[in-house]
Write a protein that holds these residues in place. Sequence first.
Motif, short mmCIF file in Angstrom:
data_model
loop_
_atom_site.label_atom_id
_atom_site.label_comp_id
_atom_site.label_asym_id
_atom_site.label_seq_id
_atom_site.Cartn_x
_atom_site.Cartn_y
_atom_site.Cartn_z
N CYS A 20 -17.48 -25.93 -14.47
CA CYS A 20 -18.41 -26.36 -13.17
C CYS A 20 -19.59 -25.13 -12.45
CB CYS A 20 -17.85 -26.41 -12.04
SG CYS A 20 -16.67 -28.35 -12.30
N LEU A 21 -19.14 -23.62 -13.06
CA LEU A 21 -20.02 -22.82 -12.52
C LEU A 21 -21.36 -22.57 -13.57
CD1 LEU A 21 -17.62 -20.31 -11.58
CD2 LEU A 21 -19.36 -21.05 -10.44
N ILE A 22 -20.78 -23.41 -14.57
CA ILE A 22 -22.21 -23.42 -16.12
C ILE A 22 -22.69 -24.29 -15.93
CG2 ILE A 22 -22.02 -23.87 -18.19
CD1 ILE A 22 -20.28 -21.97 -18.35
N GLU A 24 -23.49 -25.77 -13.48
CA GLU A 24 -23.94 -26.08 -11.90
C GLU A 24 -25.15 -25.22 -12.48
OE1 GLU A 24 -21.88 -24.34 -8.69
OE2 GLU A 24 -20.34 -25.98 -8.60
N LYS A 25 -25.46 -23.94 -13.01
CA LYS A 25 -26.85 -23.37 -14.07
C LYS A 25 -28.09 -24.43 -14.77
CE LYS A 25 -25.10 -20.42 -11.10
NZ LYS A 25 -25.85 -19.59 -9.85
N LEU A 26 -27.40 -24.96 -15.51
CA LEU A 26 -27.83 -25.95 -16.02
C LEU A 26 -28.26 -26.80 -15.63
CD1 LEU A 26 -25.00 -26.19 -19.10
CD2 LEU A 26 -27.00 -24.40 -18.97
N ASN A 27 -29.31 -26.89 -16.28
CA ASN A 27 -30.33 -28.27 -15.93
C ASN A 27 -30.00 -29.96 -16.74
OD1 ASN A 27 -31.81 -28.94 -18.21
ND2 ASN A 27 -33.31 -26.99 -17.77
N ASP A 30 -29.90 -29.67 -20.46
CA ASP A 30 -28.67 -28.65 -21.37
C ASP A 30 -27.85 -29.38 -20.78
OD1 ASP A 30 -30.89 -26.76 -21.61
OD2 ASP A 30 -31.03 -25.83 -19.73
#
Length: 103
Positions: A20-22, A24-27, A30
């Motif tokens: 989930c953290l990853i 959240e950082k991706l568009n 991605d």
Amino acid sequence: MNNLNNNCLNILDLSDEILCLIIEKLNMADVFYSLVNSLQAVSADGELHEAERKAIGKLGVEESIVKQIEEIHDEEIELEKRRQALLFADDGIKKLLDMAINM
């Protein structure tokens, strides 16, 4: 997967919280290509097993989207089989070279 004996880590082996953290950082592009690549990796043996499908579900993508990506993946596999059949058919390579020369 036993990570102690393997130098590779599959994204699907990560915990839900880390995923989930990853994400959240991706568009979205991605995330989409991560899903496509994950699907290709886990189905490398020619079959998408239920455990692998559940792991992909951890990415939080709707089931309908996963199904569409699976269908596209299956179509790509079928196209590759057709390409190889054409290429390696009797005189397939020679025919392709002749076509390229005559273009």
